[in-house]
Design a protein around this motif. Structure first.
Motif, PDB file in Angstrom:
ATOM      1  N   HIS A   1      39.318  -0.278 -25.427  1.00  0.00           N
ATOM      2  CA  HIS A   1      38.530  -0.704 -24.470  1.00  0.00           C
ATOM      3  C   HIS A   1      36.989  -0.757 -24.745  1.00  0.00           C
ATOM      4  O   HIS A   1      36.598   0.123 -25.259  1.00  0.00           O
ATOM      5  N   PHE A   2      36.381  -2.079 -24.586  1.00  0.00           N
ATOM      6  CA  PHE A   2      35.093  -1.858 -24.885  1.00  0.00           C
ATOM      7  C   PHE A   2      34.428  -1.814 -23.479  1.00  0.00           C
ATOM      8  O   PHE A   2      34.469  -2.515 -22.648  1.00  0.00           O
ATOM      9  N   ALA A   3      33.242  -1.096 -23.620  1.00  0.00           N
ATOM     10  CA  ALA A   3      32.536  -0.850 -22.485  1.00  0.00           C
ATOM     11  C   ALA A   3      31.030  -0.627 -22.794  1.00  0.00           C
ATOM     12  O   ALA A   3      30.990  -0.422 -24.068  1.00  0.00           O
ATOM     13  N   PHE A   4      30.182  -0.852 -21.740  1.00  0.00           N
ATOM     14  CA  PHE A   4      28.683  -0.734 -22.129  1.00  0.00           C
ATOM     15  C   PHE A   4      27.964  -0.332 -20.965  1.00  0.00           C
ATOM     16  O   PHE A   4      28.482  -0.186 -19.812  1.00  0.00           O
ATOM     17  N   GLU A   5      26.996   0.063 -21.108  1.00  0.00           N
ATOM     18  CA  GLU A   5      25.840   0.494 -20.176  1.00  0.00           C
ATOM     19  C   GLU A   5      24.462  -0.108 -20.481  1.00  0.00           C
ATOM     20  O   GLU A   5      24.059  -0.061 -21.511  1.00  0.00           O
ATOM     21  N   PRO A   6      23.639  -0.125 -19.361  1.00  0.00           N
ATOM     22  CA  PRO A   6      24.046  -0.186 -17.850  1.00  0.00           C
ATOM     23  C   PRO A   6      24.921  -1.532 -17.419  1.00  0.00           C
ATOM     24  O   PRO A   6      24.570  -2.425 -18.011  1.00  0.00           O
ATOM     25  N   GLY A   7      25.718  -1.301 -16.404  1.00  0.00           N
ATOM     26  CA  GLY A   7      26.220  -2.733 -15.560  1.00  0.00           C
ATOM     27  C   GLY A   7      27.541  -2.975 -15.986  1.00  0.00           C
ATOM     28  O   GLY A   7      27.627  -4.238 -15.820  1.00  0.00           O
ATOM     29  N   ASP A   8      28.606  -2.097 -16.276  1.00  0.00           N
ATOM     30  CA  ASP A   8      29.829  -2.275 -16.569  1.00  0.00           C
ATOM     31  C   ASP A   8      30.825  -2.335 -15.529  1.00  0.00           C
ATOM     32  O   ASP A   8      31.911  -2.231 -15.754  1.00  0.00           O
ATOM     33  N   THR A   9      30.469  -2.142 -14.468  1.00  0.00           N
ATOM     34  CA  THR A   9      31.344  -2.240 -13.019  1.00  0.00           C
ATOM     35  C   THR A   9      30.744  -3.184 -12.160  1.00  0.00           C
ATOM     36  O   THR A   9      29.520  -3.459 -12.247  1.00  0.00           O
ATOM     37  N   PRO A  10      31.195  -3.632 -11.054  1.00  0.00           N
ATOM     38  CA  PRO A  10      30.812  -4.403 -10.128  1.00  0.00           C
ATOM     39  C   PRO A  10      29.636  -3.765  -9.530  1.00  0.00           C
ATOM     40  O   PRO A  10      28.412  -4.447  -9.221  1.00  0.00           O
ATOM     41  N   LEU A  11      29.623  -2.317  -9.011  1.00  0.00           N
ATOM     42  CA  LEU A  11      28.220  -1.613  -8.639  1.00  0.00           C
ATOM     43  C   LEU A  11      27.282  -1.642  -9.653  1.00  0.00           C
ATOM     44  O   LEU A  11      26.043  -1.960  -9.207  1.00  0.00           O
ATOM     45  N   GLY A  12      27.633  -1.375 -10.878  1.00  0.00           N
ATOM     46  CA  GLY A  12      26.614  -1.483 -12.136  1.00  0.00           C
ATOM     47  C   GLY A  12      26.000  -2.758 -12.274  1.00  0.00           C
ATOM     48  O   GLY A  12      24.658  -2.768 -12.744  1.00  0.00           O
ATOM     49  N   VAL A  13      26.588  -3.904 -12.055  1.00  0.00           N
ATOM     50  CA  VAL A  13      26.140  -5.347 -12.053  1.00  0.00           C
ATOM     51  C   VAL A  13      24.733  -5.363 -11.220  1.00  0.00           C
ATOM     52  O   VAL A  13      23.552  -5.686 -11.758  1.00  0.00           O
ATOM     53  N   ASP A  14      24.741  -4.849 -10.113  1.00  0.00           N
ATOM     54  CA  ASP A  14      23.605  -4.736  -9.044  1.00  0.00           C
ATOM     55  C   ASP A  14      22.478  -3.700  -9.859  1.00  0.00           C
ATOM     56  O   ASP A  14      21.429  -3.758  -9.776  1.00  0.00           O
ATOM     57  N   LEU A  15      23.281  -2.412 -10.055  1.00  0.00           N
ATOM     58  CA  LEU A  15      22.151  -1.488 -10.544  1.00  0.00           C
ATOM     59  C   LEU A  15      21.455  -1.909 -11.671  1.00  0.00           C
ATOM     60  O   LEU A  15      20.125  -1.902 -11.924  1.00  0.00           O
ATOM     61  N   ARG A  16      21.969  -2.674 -12.578  1.00  0.00           N
ATOM     62  CA  ARG A  16      21.486  -3.195 -13.898  1.00  0.00           C
ATOM     63  C   ARG A  16      20.261  -4.236 -13.593  1.00  0.00           C
ATOM     64  O   ARG A  16      19.377  -4.173 -14.383  1.00  0.00           O
ATOM     65  N   ARG A  17      20.563  -5.037 -12.772  1.00  0.00           N
ATOM     66  CA  ARG A  17      19.463  -5.975 -12.260  1.00  0.00           C
ATOM     67  C   ARG A  17      18.217  -5.386 -12.010  1.00  0.00           C
ATOM     68  O   ARG A  17      17.104  -5.501 -12.379  1.00  0.00           O
ATOM     69  N   TRP A  18      18.341  -4.179 -11.079  1.00  0.00           N
ATOM     70  CA  TRP A  18      17.118  -3.357 -10.876  1.00  0.00           C
ATOM     71  C   TRP A  18      16.528  -2.602 -11.974  1.00  0.00           C
ATOM     72  O   TRP A  18      15.310  -2.556 -12.047  1.00  0.00           O
ATOM     73  N   ILE A  19      17.557  -1.978 -12.750  1.00  0.00           N
ATOM     74  CA  ILE A  19      17.009  -1.074 -13.773  1.00  0.00           C
ATOM     75  C   ILE A  19      16.213  -2.025 -15.079  1.00  0.00           C
ATOM     76  O   ILE A  19      15.125  -1.922 -15.434  1.00  0.00           O
TER      77      ILE A  19
END
Ligand code: TYD
Length: 203
Positions: free
Chosen positions: A31-49
């Motif tokens: 499974h390929f994962a990444f940070e920040p922003g790899d979940t629906p909540l994370g997409v919003d957090l990534r934008r602010w980050i």
């Protein structure tokens, strides 16, 4: 079924780690994962980050990153590993120690404690650091719009690189440092030789 293998890729911006992480995940059917922003909540957090037009304190920045990570661990990474799936992640807790600790100057002991709260015992089996000199990174980096980290000064990125190398020395038994200045194929060959010794669930 045993727990999956958990592999993290780290490095400064433009080190080439994302390309290698994706390639390795595909090669081993992980499974390929990444940070920040790899979940629906994370997409919003990534934008602010990443939004450089919203100034924030280093403390606010790290708490947003850790919120993203905690949610990611609980909803994606830990369930996948528990089901026996291998996981390859592009950036994980070492990014926080390097960027917010060494880069921004936040206290490392406090950061480690906060990181523990976010990830619990979900530690990578191996962290691969793709190391490149800053001028190589600068040549590679796009000159267009810059996010909060890309727009930080050269000293910041120099501290992040040194921070990574220090972590690699401190945790030498679970870190592998690769010289990222060569071609994509050269870097891939060195990584694959090291990864061949691991116990993958698939291939
Ligand atoms: P991203 O566009 O995902 O780029 P990269 O290819 O460099 O991973 O941007 C993520 C940015 O967030 C990157 O500049 C590093 C930064 N970051 C931190 O500062 N701390 C962290 O804990 C993480 C996960 C990322």
């Amino acid at each position: 079924m045993g727990r999956g293998l958990f592999l993290a890729f780290e490095g400064i911006d433009a080190s080439g780690k994302s390309t290698q992480a994706r390639r390795v995940a595909e090669l081993h059917d992980a499974h390929f994962a990444f940070e920040p922003g790899d979940t629906p909540l994370g997409v919003d957090l990534r934008r602010w980050i990443l939004d450089a037009s919203t100034p924030m304190s280093p403390e606010t920045e790290v708490l947003l990153l850790l919120s993203d990570r905690s949610h990611h661990v609980h909803t994606v990474i830990e369930p996948a590993l528990r089901q026996g799936r291998d996981v390859v992640i592009d950036r994980y807790f070492a990014s926080t120690l390097a960027y917010q600790g060494h880069g921004r100057g936040l206290d490392l002991a406090e950061l480690k404690a906060a990181t523990d709260l976010a990830i619990g015992t979900c530690l990578p089996d191996l962290t691969i650091l793709i190391d490149i000199e800053l001028d190589v990174a600068n040549e590679r980096r796009a000159r267009d719009a810059k996010d909060r980290f890309e727009s930080a000064d050269l000293d910041f990125h120099a501290r992040v690189r040194e921070g990574y190398l220090e972590l690699a020395r401190e945790f030498a038994d679970v870190w592998f440092v690769v010289d990222g200045s060569g071609s994509e194929e050269d870097v891939a060959r060195v990584i694959d030789e090291r990864l061949a010794t691991l116990d993958w669930s698939h291939g």
